[in-house]
Enzyme design. Structure first.
Site, PDB file in Angstrom:
ATOM      1  N   THR A 176       9.190  -2.428   7.606  1.00 46.05           N
ATOM      2  CA  THR A 176       9.059  -3.433   6.546  1.00 46.05           C
ATOM      3  C   THR A 176      10.438  -3.709   5.941  1.00 46.05           C
ATOM      4  O   THR A 176      11.123  -2.777   5.521  1.00 46.05           O
ATOM      5  CB  THR A 176       8.062  -2.939   5.475  1.00 46.05           C
ATOM      6  OG1 THR A 176       6.822  -2.675   6.141  1.00 46.05           O
ATOM      7  CG2 THR A 176       7.847  -3.948   4.374  1.00 46.05           C
ATOM      8  N   GLU A 197      11.797  -4.973   3.213  1.00 47.29           N
ATOM      9  CA  GLU A 197      12.165  -4.521   1.859  1.00 47.29           C
ATOM     10  C   GLU A 197      12.432  -3.014   1.838  1.00 47.29           C
ATOM     11  O   GLU A 197      13.439  -2.545   1.307  1.00 47.29           O
ATOM     12  CB  GLU A 197      11.031  -4.818   0.870  1.00 47.29           C
ATOM     13  CG  GLU A 197      10.759  -6.278   0.619  1.00 47.29           C
ATOM     14  CD  GLU A 197       9.610  -6.815   1.461  1.00 47.29           C
ATOM     15  OE1 GLU A 197       9.501  -6.440   2.648  1.00 47.29           O
ATOM     16  OE2 GLU A 197       8.833  -7.629   0.940  1.00 47.29           O
ATOM     17  N   GLY A 239       0.801  -1.219   0.000  1.00 44.07           N
ATOM     18  CA  GLY A 239       0.000   0.000   0.000  1.00 44.07           C
ATOM     19  C   GLY A 239       0.832   1.267   0.000  1.00 44.07           C
ATOM     20  O   GLY A 239       0.346   2.342  -0.365  1.00 44.07           O
ATOM     21  N   SER A 240       2.085   1.173   0.388  1.00 41.68           N
ATOM     22  CA  SER A 240       2.946   2.357   0.398  1.00 41.68           C
ATOM     23  C   SER A 240       3.626   2.563  -0.959  1.00 41.68           C
ATOM     24  O   SER A 240       4.536   3.379  -1.075  1.00 41.68           O
ATOM     25  CB  SER A 240       3.990   2.215   1.505  1.00 41.68           C
ATOM     26  OG  SER A 240       3.340   2.081   2.743  1.00 41.68           O
ATOM     27  N   GLY A 300      -2.826   0.284   5.177  1.00 41.02           N
ATOM     28  CA  GLY A 300      -1.807   0.431   4.126  1.00 41.02           C
ATOM     29  C   GLY A 300      -2.396   0.513   2.730  1.00 41.02           C
ATOM     30  O   GLY A 300      -2.068   1.403   1.945  1.00 41.02           O
ATOM     31  N   ARG A 301      -3.321  -0.403   2.416  1.00 43.99           N
ATOM     32  CA  ARG A 301      -3.860  -0.442   1.042  1.00 43.99           C
ATOM     33  C   ARG A 301      -4.899   0.648   0.785  1.00 43.99           C
ATOM     34  O   ARG A 301      -5.431   0.745  -0.316  1.00 43.99           O
ATOM     35  CB  ARG A 301      -4.413  -1.837   0.745  1.00 43.99           C
ATOM     36  CG  ARG A 301      -5.367  -2.382   1.785  1.00 43.99           C
ATOM     37  CD  ARG A 301      -5.532  -3.888   1.631  1.00 43.99           C
ATOM     38  NE  ARG A 301      -6.339  -4.503   2.671  1.00 43.99           N
ATOM     39  CZ  ARG A 301      -5.856  -4.971   3.813  1.00 43.99           C
ATOM     40  NH1 ARG A 301      -4.579  -4.870   4.085  1.00 43.99           N
ATOM     41  NH2 ARG A 301      -6.659  -5.545   4.700  1.00 43.99           N
ATOM     42  N   SER A 338       6.502   4.244   4.562  1.00 42.15           N
ATOM     43  CA  SER A 338       6.237   2.992   5.282  1.00 42.15           C
ATOM     44  C   SER A 338       5.426   3.290   6.533  1.00 42.15           C
ATOM     45  O   SER A 338       5.886   4.019   7.417  1.00 42.15           O
ATOM     46  CB  SER A 338       7.551   2.310   5.677  1.00 42.15           C
ATOM     47  OG  SER A 338       7.272   1.158   6.457  1.00 42.15           O
ATOM     48  N   LYS A 339       4.241   2.719   6.585  1.00 43.16           N
ATOM     49  CA  LYS A 339       3.387   2.945   7.752  1.00 43.16           C
ATOM     50  C   LYS A 339       4.113   2.522   9.028  1.00 43.16           C
ATOM     51  O   LYS A 339       4.152   3.251  10.000  1.00 43.16           O
ATOM     52  CB  LYS A 339       2.087   2.153   7.568  1.00 43.16           C
ATOM     53  CG  LYS A 339       1.126   2.264   8.706  1.00 43.16           C
ATOM     54  CD  LYS A 339      -0.202   1.608   8.384  1.00 43.16           C
ATOM     55  CE  LYS A 339      -1.071   1.544   9.617  1.00 43.16           C
ATOM     56  NZ  LYS A 339      -2.385   0.956   9.366  1.00 43.16           N
ATOM     57  N   THR A 340       4.723   1.348   8.987  1.00 45.65           N
ATOM     58  CA  THR A 340       5.363   0.815  10.195  1.00 45.65           C
ATOM     59  C   THR A 340       6.814   1.264  10.342  1.00 45.65           C
ATOM     60  O   THR A 340       7.377   1.191  11.423  1.00 45.65           O
ATOM     61  CB  THR A 340       5.373  -0.724  10.136  1.00 45.65           C
ATOM     62  OG1 THR A 340       6.018  -1.108   8.900  1.00 45.65           O
ATOM     63  CG2 THR A 340       3.975  -1.297  10.166  1.00 45.65           C
ATOM     64  N   PHE A 341       7.430   1.656   9.267  1.00 46.07           N
ATOM     65  CA  PHE A 341       8.870   1.939   9.194  1.00 46.07           C
ATOM     66  C   PHE A 341       9.658   0.739   9.707  1.00 46.07           C
ATOM     67  O   PHE A 341      10.697   0.870  10.366  1.00 46.07           O
ATOM     68  CB  PHE A 341       9.254   3.221   9.946  1.00 46.07           C
ATOM     69  CG  PHE A 341      10.056   4.157   9.065  1.00 46.07           C
ATOM     70  CD1 PHE A 341       9.450   4.832   8.019  1.00 46.07           C
ATOM     71  CD2 PHE A 341      11.418   4.346   9.249  1.00 46.07           C
ATOM     72  CE1 PHE A 341      10.170   5.669   7.173  1.00 46.07           C
ATOM     73  CE2 PHE A 341      12.153   5.187   8.410  1.00 46.07           C
ATOM     74  CZ  PHE A 341      11.523   5.847   7.369  1.00 46.07           C
ATOM     75  N   GLN A 374      -4.337  -5.697  -4.634  1.00 46.81           N
ATOM     76  CA  GLN A 374      -3.989  -5.651  -3.215  1.00 46.81           C
ATOM     77  C   GLN A 374      -5.190  -5.205  -2.384  1.00 46.81           C
ATOM     78  O   GLN A 374      -5.522  -5.803  -1.364  1.00 46.81           O
ATOM     79  CB  GLN A 374      -2.809  -4.708  -2.925  1.00 46.81           C
ATOM     80  CG  GLN A 374      -2.377  -4.818  -1.458  1.00 46.81           C
ATOM     81  CD  GLN A 374      -1.667  -3.606  -0.884  1.00 46.81           C
ATOM     82  OE1 GLN A 374      -1.643  -2.545  -1.495  1.00 46.81           O
ATOM     83  NE2 GLN A 374      -1.101  -3.750   0.291  1.00 46.81           N
ATOM     84  N   GLU A 429      -6.141  -8.516  -0.435  1.00 49.25           N
ATOM     85  CA  GLU A 429      -5.606  -8.455   0.935  1.00 49.25           C
ATOM     86  C   GLU A 429      -6.754  -8.172   1.920  1.00 49.25           C
ATOM     87  O   GLU A 429      -6.692  -8.533   3.088  1.00 49.25           O
ATOM     88  CB  GLU A 429      -4.522  -7.365   1.044  1.00 49.25           C
ATOM     89  CG  GLU A 429      -3.496  -7.624   2.134  1.00 49.25           C
ATOM     90  CD  GLU A 429      -2.277  -6.714   2.037  1.00 49.25           C
ATOM     91  OE1 GLU A 429      -1.266  -7.140   1.468  1.00 49.25           O
ATOM     92  OE2 GLU A 429      -2.347  -5.577   2.519  1.00 49.25           O
ATOM     93  N   LYS A 472       6.680 -13.193   6.231  1.00 50.42           N
ATOM     94  CA  LYS A 472       7.667 -12.261   6.801  1.00 50.42           C
ATOM     95  C   LYS A 472       8.404 -12.951   7.944  1.00 50.42           C
ATOM     96  O   LYS A 472       9.623 -12.859   8.068  1.00 50.42           O
ATOM     97  CB  LYS A 472       6.969 -11.011   7.365  1.00 50.42           C
ATOM     98  CG  LYS A 472       6.423 -10.065   6.316  1.00 50.42           C
ATOM     99  CD  LYS A 472       5.924  -8.795   7.009  1.00 50.42           C
ATOM    100  CE  LYS A 472       5.164  -7.898   6.053  1.00 50.42           C
ATOM    101  NZ  LYS A 472       4.588  -6.723   6.685  1.00 50.42           N
ATOM    102  N   HIS A 509      -5.078  -9.399 -26.955  1.00 55.91           N
ATOM    103  CA  HIS A 509      -4.123 -10.248 -27.673  1.00 55.91           C
ATOM    104  C   HIS A 509      -3.356 -11.137 -26.710  1.00 55.91           C
ATOM    105  O   HIS A 509      -2.292 -11.651 -27.052  1.00 55.91           O
ATOM    106  CB  HIS A 509      -3.171  -9.375 -28.500  1.00 55.91           C
ATOM    107  CG  HIS A 509      -3.919  -8.539 -29.482  1.00 55.91           C
ATOM    108  ND1 HIS A 509      -4.233  -8.990 -30.751  1.00 55.91           N
ATOM    109  CD2 HIS A 509      -4.471  -7.311 -29.371  1.00 55.91           C
ATOM    110  CE1 HIS A 509      -4.928  -8.041 -31.386  1.00 55.91           C
ATOM    111  NE2 HIS A 509      -5.093  -7.018 -30.557  1.00 55.91           N
TER     112      HIS A 509
HETATM  113  O1  F6P Z   1       1.512  -6.296   2.334  1.00 55.13           O
HETATM  114  C1  F6P Z   1       1.389  -6.256   3.716  1.00 55.13           C
HETATM  115  C2  F6P Z   1       1.531  -4.877   4.237  1.00 55.13           C
HETATM  116  O2  F6P Z   1       1.426  -4.925   5.624  1.00 55.13           O
HETATM  117  C3  F6P Z   1       0.484  -3.951   3.611  1.00 55.13           C
HETATM  118  O3  F6P Z   1      -0.695  -3.929   4.286  1.00 55.13           O
HETATM  119  C4  F6P Z   1       1.225  -2.667   3.557  1.00 55.13           C
HETATM  120  O4  F6P Z   1       0.637  -1.860   2.601  1.00 55.13           O
HETATM  121  C5  F6P Z   1       2.621  -3.098   3.204  1.00 55.13           C
HETATM  122  O5  F6P Z   1       2.788  -4.320   3.897  1.00 55.13           O
HETATM  123  C6  F6P Z   1       3.714  -2.146   3.553  1.00 55.13           C
HETATM  124  O6  F6P Z   1       3.769  -1.862   4.915  1.00 55.13           O
HETATM  125  P1  F6P Z   1       4.469  -0.560   5.454  1.00 55.13           P
HETATM  126  O7  F6P Z   1       3.778   0.611   4.852  1.00 55.13           O
HETATM  127  O8  F6P Z   1       4.339  -0.620   6.936  1.00 55.13           O
HETATM  128  O9  F6P Z   1       5.919  -0.601   5.037  1.00 55.13           O
END
Ligand code: F6P
Length: 528
Positions: free
Chosen positions: A209, A211, A154-155, A265-266, A204-207, A347, A351, A495, A382
Site C-alpha cells: 500500500t 501510503e 483496516g491496518s 483488512g477491515r 500492511s496485509k499486502t505490504f 470502513q 467498504e 490507487k 452541539h
Molecule cells: O482501503 C482499501 C484497503 O485495501 C483496505 O481493505 C485495507 O484495510 C487497506 O487498504 C490497507 O491495506 P494493507 O493492509 O494491504 O496495507
C-alpha cells in the site's frame, strides 16, 4: 439474490406490513409497560434495547422470515466453516478463526488453520512480554517507550479505535498511529520521539500500500540518521501476509507476524494486525478482547433468530434502508474513549456493503449499505444533532453507553447517562405543537428510531463482543442484499489513477493524456 428476493413472499409481507405500520406512534407504543421486555435482548452481557424502533413483534417475525429466505443461516455456516464466500477474490472469510479456541478445527485448502492462528498468538504474546518488560531493547540498550503503528484502512482503524477505547488498561509503551500519506502525519509523530526508544510496527496485509510503504521508508530513514542498519531488527517489525515484501523492505522474517488472505483488512484487528493493541494493553487484555468476540460469534451462530442480536441489528437496518428509504445510520457512543468507533465502523460497513452489483455481477435495483457517521455524545448534541432531531431526513441511531465508568466523577456520569436517555427519548416521542406551546419551530415529529446499547463497562471482553456484533450485522445485511461484503473494488481505481499523476508531478513523465481539469490542476500543484 435480492432481485428474486424482492418477489419473495417474505419481502412482499414486509411491504404490506410497512403500509400497516404507517400509523404507528412510538409515543403510544412506549406507553405500554411490556414493550421494553418484548423488544430488548442481552448478548455477552450487553443490553440491546430495540424497543424504540418502528417495529413490533410482528415486524421482528417478518424480518426473521426475510433473513431465512435470503439464506443468512446457510451463508453464516459457510463463513464459519471456511468456505470461500469471498467469491470475487476466491477467499475464505475467517476473521472468526482468529478468535477461536485451540480446540477448534477450521479447514482451508486441506489445512486446519487453528494451529497457525495460535502459533501467531504465542509469537505476539512473547513479543508483547519482551517489549513491555523492557527485555526487548533498542540499539542503545534502552527499553522501548513508544510504538508507532504505520498502516492505513483496516491496518490502522481497528487497532487505533481499540487502543484508545481501552486507554484505561494501557500500562505499556505509548502507542501512536500514522496512516496518512500527508507528510504532516508522520512528521508530527516523529518530532515527539527518540529513535533509540521507538519501535515501528509496519502493518500492511499486502505490504504494497503506497501510503504505508512511503511512511515506513520515512521511518527507516529517520532511524538511520542516528543508527546503522544493525538497529533495524530492534526497531522494526512487520504484520503482513506478504513475506517477500517484508524481506525486500529490509525486515527479517523473524520480525514478521504473519496472517493469511482469509482475514479481510477491515476485519483484521483480531489477527497479527492487533499487535499494537497487545503492546498497549498487554496480551491478557488482547486475549479477553478475542474472547468477547468469540462469545459473540457463538451467540450469532446459536441464538434463536428472534433473539439473535447481530441478526436483528442487520435486519432492522434492511427494514429502514429498503422499506423506509432511510439512507444513513448514526453511531453515538456516549463515551469519549469510543471517539474512533464511527470511523472504524464506517470502513467496516461502507467498504463491505457500499456496492451496487451483486455476487453474480448484476446491477441491483434496490438500495444497499447506508452512509455511516457519528461521534461521541454529548459533543454531537452541539453539532449535528439538530439535523437528526428536526430535519426532513430520518436517520436511525445506535446509542451506546457503559453503566460503569472508569473514573470516579459521579456527577459527570449521571449527566452523561441523562443525556444519553434524553436524546433517544426525544427522537422517539418528539414534541407536539401543544407541548411546544404553539411554536411550530419547536415541534419534533418523533418516531425517529434508535437502539440503546448498554455495556456493563468498557472492558476488553465487552468491547470485543460489541465489535463482533457489528461485524455480523454487516454480514447479515450483505447476505440479504446479495453483495460480496469482502472485496473492495471501489478502492482500487483511485490507487490506479494516482500512479501516473505522481509520475507527472515528480517530473518523470510529461503532463499529457489527462482531462483538462486534472491537467491544469497538475500545473498548479507542480513544484517549481
Ligand atoms: O482501503 C482499501 C484497503 O485495501 C483496505 O481493505 C485495507 O484495510 C487497506 O487498504 C490497507 O491495506 P494493507 O493492509 O494491504 O496495507
Amino acid at each position: 439474490m435480492m432481485t428474486q428476493l424482492t418477489n419473495h413472499p417474505a419481502w412482499k409481507a414486509l411491504n404490506d406490513h410497512h403500509h400497516e405500520m404507517r400509523d404507528l406512534s412510538l409515543r403510544e407504543e412506549l406507553a405500554h409497560e411490556g414493550r421494553f421486555s418484548d423488544l430488548s435482548r442481552v448478548a455477552c452481557g450487553i443490553l440491546f434495547d430495540f424497543s424504540k424502533h418502528l417495529a413490533n413483534k410482528e415486524t421482528i417475525n417478518l424480518l426473521v422470515d426475510l433473513a431465512h429466505a435470503a439464506k443468512v443461516d446457510e451463508m453464516r455456516a459457510k463463513m464459519f466453516a471456511g468456505v470461500k464466500i469471498n467469491n470475487t477474490e476466491d477467499r475464505a472469510v475467517l476473521h472468526t478463526a482468529c478468535r477461536a479456541p485451540e480446540t477448534a478445527e477450521v479447514v482451508v485448502d486441506d489445512e486446519n488453520i487453528i494451529p497457525f492462528v495460535h502459533q501467531v498468538l504465542s509469537q505476539m504474546e512473547d513479543f508483547t512480554h519482551a517489549v513491555r518488560s523492557g527485555e526487548h531493547k533498542g540499539y542503545t540498550d534502552e527499553a522501548i517507550t513508544d510504538v508507532v503503528n504505520i498502516g492505513i484502512g483496516g491496518s490502522d482503524l481497528g487497532p487505533r479505535f481499540v487502543v484508545e477505547a481501552l486507554q484505561e488498561d494501557g500500562s505499556g509503551p505509548k502507542v501512536h498511529f500514522v496512516s496518512n500519506v500527508d507528510g504532516q502525519d508522520i512528521a508530527s509523530v516523529l518530532k515527539k520521539l527518540k529513535p533509540e526508544t521507538t519501535l515501528f510496527v509496519i502493518a500492511s496485509k499486502t505490504f504494497a500500500t503506497e501510503e504505508t510503504m512511503l511512511n515506513a521508508q520515512m521511518a527507516k530513514d529517520w532511524l538511520l540518521k542516528s543508527a546503522t542498519t544493525d538497529a533495524i531488527p530492534k526497531h522494526f517489525v512487520a504484520l503482513s501476509t506478504n513475506a517477500k515484501g517484508v524481506k525486500d523492505f529490509g525486515i527479517s522474517l523473524s520480525n514478521m507476524f504473519p496472517f493469511r488472505d482469509w482475514v479481510g483488512g477491515r476485519y483484521s484487528l483480531w489477527s497479527a494486525i492487533g499487535l499494537s493493541i497487545s503492546l498497549a494493553v498487554g496480551f491478557d487484555n488482547f486475549r479477553k478482547l478475542l474472547d468477547g468476540a468469540h462469545d459473540m460469534d457463538q451467540h450469532f451462530q446459536n441464538a434463536e433468530p428472534k433473539d439473535n442480536v447481530p441478526l436483528l441489528m442487520g435486519m432492522l437496518g434492511v427494514w429502514y434502508r429498503n422499506f423506509y428509504n432511510y439512507s444513513a445510520h448514526l453511531l453515538l457512543p456516549y463515551d469519549v474513549r469510543m471517539d474512533k468507533m464511527a470511523k472504524f465502523i464506517q470502513q467496516m460497513d461502507m467498504e463491505s456493503n457500499g456496492k451496487a452489483v451483486d455476487r453474480e455481477g448484476h446491477h441491483m435495483s434496490y438500495a444497499t449499505g447506508p452512509l455511516i457517521f457519528g461521534e461521541p455524545g454529548t459533543d454531537s448534541q452541539h453539532s449535528f444533532m439538530q439535523w437528526v432531531h428536526q430535519s426532513a431526513d430520518v436517520v436511525p441511531v445506535d446509542f451506546m453507553i457503559c453503566k460503569e465508568p472508569h473514573h470516579a466523577l459521579a456527577a459527570n456520569h449521571a449527566s452523561l447517562c441523562a443525556n444519553f436517555l434524553a436524546q433517544s427519548r426525544a427522537l422517539a416521542l418528539g414534541q407536539t405543537l401543544e407541548e411546544a406551546k404553539g411554536d411550530p419551530s419547536r415541534v419534533f415529529t418523533g418516531n425517529r428510531p434508535s437502539t440503546s446499547i448498554v455495556l456493563p463497562k468498557l472492558s476488553p471482553y465487552h468491547l470485543g463482543a460489541l465489535i463482533a456484533a457489528y461485524e455480523h450485522k454487516v454480514f447479515v445485511q450483505g447476505v440479504v442484499w446479495g453483495v460480496n461484503s469482502f472485496d473492495q473494488p471501489g478502492v482500487e481505481l483511485g490507487k490506479k489513477l494516482a500512479k501516473p499523476i505522481k509520475e507527472i508531478l515528480e517530473g518523470r513523465t510529461p503532463n499529457a493524456g489527462m482531462d483538462s481539469s486534472t491537467s491544469h490542476l497538475i500545473n498548479v500543484l507542480m513544484p517549481r
